[in-house]
Design a protein around this motif. Structure first.
Motif, short mmCIF file in Angstrom:
data_model
loop_
_atom_site.label_atom_id
_atom_site.label_comp_id
_atom_site.label_asym_id
_atom_site.label_seq_id
_atom_site.Cartn_x
_atom_site.Cartn_y
_atom_site.Cartn_z
N GLY A 33 15.61 85.97 -34.93
CA GLY A 33 16.02 86.05 -33.54
C GLY A 33 14.83 86.16 -32.60
O GLY A 33 13.70 85.80 -32.96
N PRO A 34 15.06 86.66 -31.40
CA PRO A 34 14.03 86.69 -30.37
C PRO A 34 13.03 87.83 -30.55
O PRO A 34 13.20 88.71 -31.40
CB PRO A 34 14.83 86.91 -29.09
N CYS A 72 12.76 84.01 -26.32
CA CYS A 72 13.16 83.04 -27.33
C CYS A 72 12.02 82.71 -28.29
O CYS A 72 10.88 82.54 -27.88
CB CYS A 72 13.64 81.77 -26.64
N ARG A 73 12.35 82.60 -29.58
CA ARG A 73 11.40 82.11 -30.58
C ARG A 73 11.86 80.80 -31.21
O ARG A 73 11.07 80.11 -31.81
CB ARG A 73 11.23 83.14 -31.72
N CYS A 74 13.14 80.44 -31.06
CA CYS A 74 13.66 79.26 -31.75
C CYS A 74 13.40 77.96 -30.99
O CYS A 74 13.39 76.89 -31.59
CB CYS A 74 15.15 79.40 -32.03
N THR A 77 16.78 77.62 -26.56
CA THR A 77 17.43 78.27 -25.44
C THR A 77 17.46 77.36 -24.21
O THR A 77 16.57 76.54 -24.01
CB THR A 77 16.71 79.61 -25.08
N ARG A 80 14.89 79.21 -20.91
CA ARG A 80 13.50 79.45 -21.28
C ARG A 80 12.76 80.24 -20.23
O ARG A 80 12.93 79.97 -19.07
CB ARG A 80 12.80 78.09 -21.46
N CYS A 83 15.89 84.42 -24.29
CA CYS A 83 16.85 84.10 -25.35
C CYS A 83 18.26 84.02 -24.77
O CYS A 83 18.65 84.84 -23.95
CB CYS A 83 16.79 85.19 -26.42
N HIS A 87 19.64 80.72 -31.16
CA HIS A 87 19.12 80.82 -32.53
C HIS A 87 20.23 80.94 -33.56
O HIS A 87 20.08 80.50 -34.69
CB HIS A 87 18.14 82.00 -32.65
#
Length: 94
Positions: A33-34, A72-74, A77, A80, A83, A87
């Motif tokens: 997740g984030p 966000c890491r994925c 989103t 931006r 998140c 994800h």
């Protein structure tokens, strides 16, 4: 590189968790997740604030009613750099 250089990351001591005050800003990496940035309410009183900027330095408006911001890491989103839960649908692993 100069061994006595204070900017050398190998020379900067890392405090133990017991030495970090409760009022510290915490970045927590959620599994798959984030990144969650937790901001204790008393940080403003001691002059610690959080800014999130784009590459050009423009600030994003942060929610004032929350003590945490999820980044966000994925990459999926629609909000931006924040998140939005994408994800979960994209199966992000990280």
């Amino acid at each position: 590189m100069n061994q006595n250089d204070p900017t050398n990351p190998t020379q900067i001591p890392t405090p133990s968790m017991a030495d970090i005050p409760a009022r510290a800003v915490t970045v927590r990496c959620r599994e798959n997740g984030p990144l969650v940035v937790e901001i204790p309410p008393e940080t403003a009183a001691v002059g610690v604030f959080l800014r999130v900027t784009d590459p050009a330095g423009h600030e994003y408006v942060l929610p004032t009613h929350k003590r945490a911001v999820a980044l966000c890491r994925c990459g999926h989103t629609k909000t931006r750099p924040f998140c939005d839960g994408s994800h979960q649908a994209c199966g992000f692993q990280g």
